[in-house]
Design a protein around this motif. Sequence first.
Motif, mmCIF file in Angstrom:
data_model
loop_
_atom_site.group_PDB
_atom_site.id
_atom_site.type_symbol
_atom_site.label_atom_id
_atom_site.label_comp_id
_atom_site.label_asym_id
_atom_site.label_seq_id
_atom_site.Cartn_x
_atom_site.Cartn_y
_atom_site.Cartn_z
ATOM 1 N N MET A 1 9.714 -4.492 -8.089
ATOM 2 C CA MET A 1 10.429 -2.927 -7.958
ATOM 3 C C MET A 1 9.490 -1.330 -7.680
ATOM 4 O O MET A 1 9.576 -0.715 -6.850
ATOM 5 N N PRO A 2 8.472 -2.068 -7.566
ATOM 6 C CA PRO A 2 7.642 -0.635 -7.694
ATOM 7 C C PRO A 2 7.232 -0.355 -5.973
ATOM 8 O O PRO A 2 7.462 0.906 -5.912
ATOM 9 N N LEU A 3 7.784 -1.041 -5.313
ATOM 10 C CA LEU A 3 8.254 -0.231 -4.297
ATOM 11 C C LEU A 3 8.977 0.666 -3.567
ATOM 12 O O LEU A 3 8.717 0.915 -2.647
ATOM 13 N N ILE A 4 10.174 0.767 -4.282
ATOM 14 C CA ILE A 4 10.827 1.363 -4.190
ATOM 15 C C ILE A 4 11.257 2.763 -5.382
ATOM 16 O O ILE A 4 12.273 3.641 -5.387
ATOM 17 N N GLU A 5 10.496 2.565 -6.662
ATOM 18 C CA GLU A 5 11.174 2.634 -7.657
ATOM 19 C C GLU A 5 10.650 4.511 -7.414
ATOM 20 O O GLU A 5 11.121 5.082 -8.223
ATOM 21 N N LEU B 1 -1.029 12.652 -7.703
ATOM 22 C CA LEU B 1 -3.106 12.604 -7.968
ATOM 23 C C LEU B 1 -3.915 13.767 -7.843
ATOM 24 O O LEU B 1 -4.363 14.720 -8.572
ATOM 25 N N ALA B 2 -3.700 13.498 -5.720
ATOM 26 C CA ALA B 2 -4.196 14.671 -5.693
ATOM 27 C C ALA B 2 -3.602 15.841 -5.743
ATOM 28 O O ALA B 2 -3.617 17.265 -6.063
ATOM 29 N N GLN C 1 -3.219 9.210 -17.181
ATOM 30 C CA GLN C 1 -3.676 7.740 -16.538
ATOM 31 C C GLN C 1 -2.956 7.225 -16.790
ATOM 32 O O GLN C 1 -2.852 5.943 -15.962
ATOM 33 N N GLU C 2 -1.791 7.194 -17.361
ATOM 34 C CA GLU C 2 -0.343 6.460 -16.685
ATOM 35 C C GLU C 2 -0.142 5.917 -15.068
ATOM 36 O O GLU C 2 0.267 4.994 -14.472
ATOM 37 N N GLU C 3 -0.541 6.913 -13.835
ATOM 38 C CA GLU C 3 -0.553 6.790 -13.040
ATOM 39 C C GLU C 3 -1.400 5.750 -12.436
ATOM 40 O O GLU C 3 -1.547 5.778 -11.436
ATOM 41 N N LEU D 1 1.236 -0.861 0.065
ATOM 42 C CA LEU D 1 0.106 -0.429 -0.124
ATOM 43 C C LEU D 1 0.498 1.797 0.215
ATOM 44 O O LEU D 1 0.182 2.159 -0.281
ATOM 45 N N SER D 2 2.189 0.933 0.588
ATOM 46 C CA SER D 2 2.927 2.404 0.195
ATOM 47 C C SER D 2 3.314 2.871 -0.865
ATOM 48 O O SER D 2 2.613 4.383 -0.811
ATOM 49 N N PRO D 3 3.120 2.538 -2.262
ATOM 50 C CA PRO D 3 3.255 3.356 -3.104
ATOM 51 C C PRO D 3 2.259 3.275 -3.777
ATOM 52 O O PRO D 3 2.271 5.074 -4.474
ATOM 53 N N ILE D 4 1.071 3.107 -3.446
ATOM 54 C CA ILE D 4 -0.609 3.338 -4.208
ATOM 55 C C ILE D 4 -0.580 4.581 -3.187
ATOM 56 O O ILE D 4 -0.960 5.993 -4.254
ATOM 57 N N SER D 5 -0.098 5.153 -2.261
ATOM 58 C CA SER D 5 -0.288 6.407 -0.941
ATOM 59 C C SER D 5 0.021 7.596 -1.826
ATOM 60 O O SER D 5 0.042 8.763 -1.915
#
Length: 607
Positions: free
Chosen positions: A461-465, A367-368, A418-420, A357-361
């Motif tokens: 990898m998205p966890l730290i990118e 976005l906000a 859209q990419e985000e 959930l960390s990269p999701i936030s």
Amino acid sequence: MRLVTKLNVALLGVVAVSAVLNFATLRLAVLPSFSALEEQSAERNQTRVLEAIQLQKDQVANSAGDYAIWDDTYAFMQGEGPDYQDKNVTAESLKTLGVTFFVAIDTEGRVVLDSGYADDAEEPRPVKLLSADRVPQGSPLLSEPEGVAIRSSLMQTAEGLAVIGYSPILRSDRTGARAGTLILGRLLDMDAIRAATRVDFDLVATSAFPTRPMAESDRTVDKIDPLLGPDGRALAMIRSHTPRDITAVGEKTILTTLLLLLAGATVLSLVLGVILRTIVIRRIETLRAHLLSVAATGHLDPMREDGKGDELSETVITFNAMARQLDDLRAKLRRQDYDHGAADEAAGLLHNVRNALSPISVVAWGLAKANAAPWKQNLSKALDQLGEQGLAPDRAAKLQQFVALSSARLMDDDRARQEEVGSLVAMLRHVDDILKDQDRAAQRERVLDAVDVAASVRNAMPLIERRSGISVDLSDLQSLAVLGHRVPLEQVFGNLIVNAAEAIEASDRGTGTVRIGVRPVSDAAGTETVELTVTDDGVGIDGENRDRLFEKGFSTKTGGKRGVGLHWCANAVNAMGGRLSVESNGPQQGATFRIVLPAALSRRDAA
């Protein structure tokens, strides 16, 4: 003295000694843990207050950067744009921007513009940030660091303490010489911070700053930190107050527990005194034989009651009741063992979900933030002006050109968004995969599958990118298959990669490289395995901590719930027939985590 009396005295002595030992144990071992919890709570409260202040500083700094790096502001500092102040520095515009002060200083330190409005009355009241018309050349506000530095700090004003953001004034394309410094400021709203953080705190003058940052009293634990200005000197001290409710509950719990222990020990001594009151050898032998049978077989079978109604019959009855209770307790222990195992598994699941959930936030925050861009507000104003009657043709042409440029920018922002969103959907699917895999594991026995290590590493990898200052080296990553469980294995990789990034961020440099490698390995018996290494150049691990790193509850980190991730990782790798180890040359020397798993080919050959 009769034997029964001696036994009663001995039992009372045992009860008294047990009461003293229990009290000392609870007082010396358990109560300090409640105090430690209060100190941790005080640290968290103080951190929330400081983070709330930092958030306001970051917001003001972002706005300062937007206005400072702008052609209109640059032209104003060159003596052009006579209507710049009327358009951009009004009570309404500053309120919309969320700031109180608007200051422009040229490169010589002369205050070109110092305007602001306070909303503490029915009508906005003019205020100023600076008390002089010139800023000394040695002031940090006029310093010229390398690159375009947008900074934030605190400043004491006549209206009170304010958060400020300041940036060099440049053209929009960042060309040309620096025209000065733009400062935006906002009065620090303590009541709003208290409401947002739900923490009781106050400001303390620097002259009253205590020698210890953590102060304790009978009612509260106080944490104190300085609030620094641009020159690094303390303007004031922020002091939070955390009630000592946990210690009061702990003392009450200890007293209640001690009373219950005393009551239980007293009841037990009375029962034993009744049992030992009268002794009959034959019936004792019968009892002994039955006890030996229980010890040999483990079956808690009840004794046959003789119905004589004396003390020994009561002993038999008591034994039978105890047997039933012990049988119930044994069943409860089995259930508790199962529950504890489920709790450990749940702790591991929660830890992995938090990492996912960390990269999701981060994406959601981005976005906000994109929706609140000032240029979008300017676009709305331009559209309103184009709809006005009698608009000058040259003004209309400029507005139409601005609208056209902004439309292109909106399209670019839409594609980026859209990419985000696509990245966010992929991350949410990863969380859904974790939960689905956990649900399948709870319903059936898991079978090892062939898992592509390289693909699993890339999924983690998205966890730290999105972490700044962290680079990743995948040059030694090979596409090799191992026998394991895909989702738990990705969770293990994610834990190790996140830990490596955090170790780099906590190092003296704060930046570094995470290197991930995969290679095939054969042991002396010819068994094919795959070795994965995660290496960082971060804070490293000393020898004492390295030996305990995989123990449950042990962690070198501070704050929050720690000590679960690596323990869960080691258990997960062991469950897949592999092993997890760590190597480090010591503090500030980095660390290497090594996972060895059976290769998929070796298991098929063995079959």
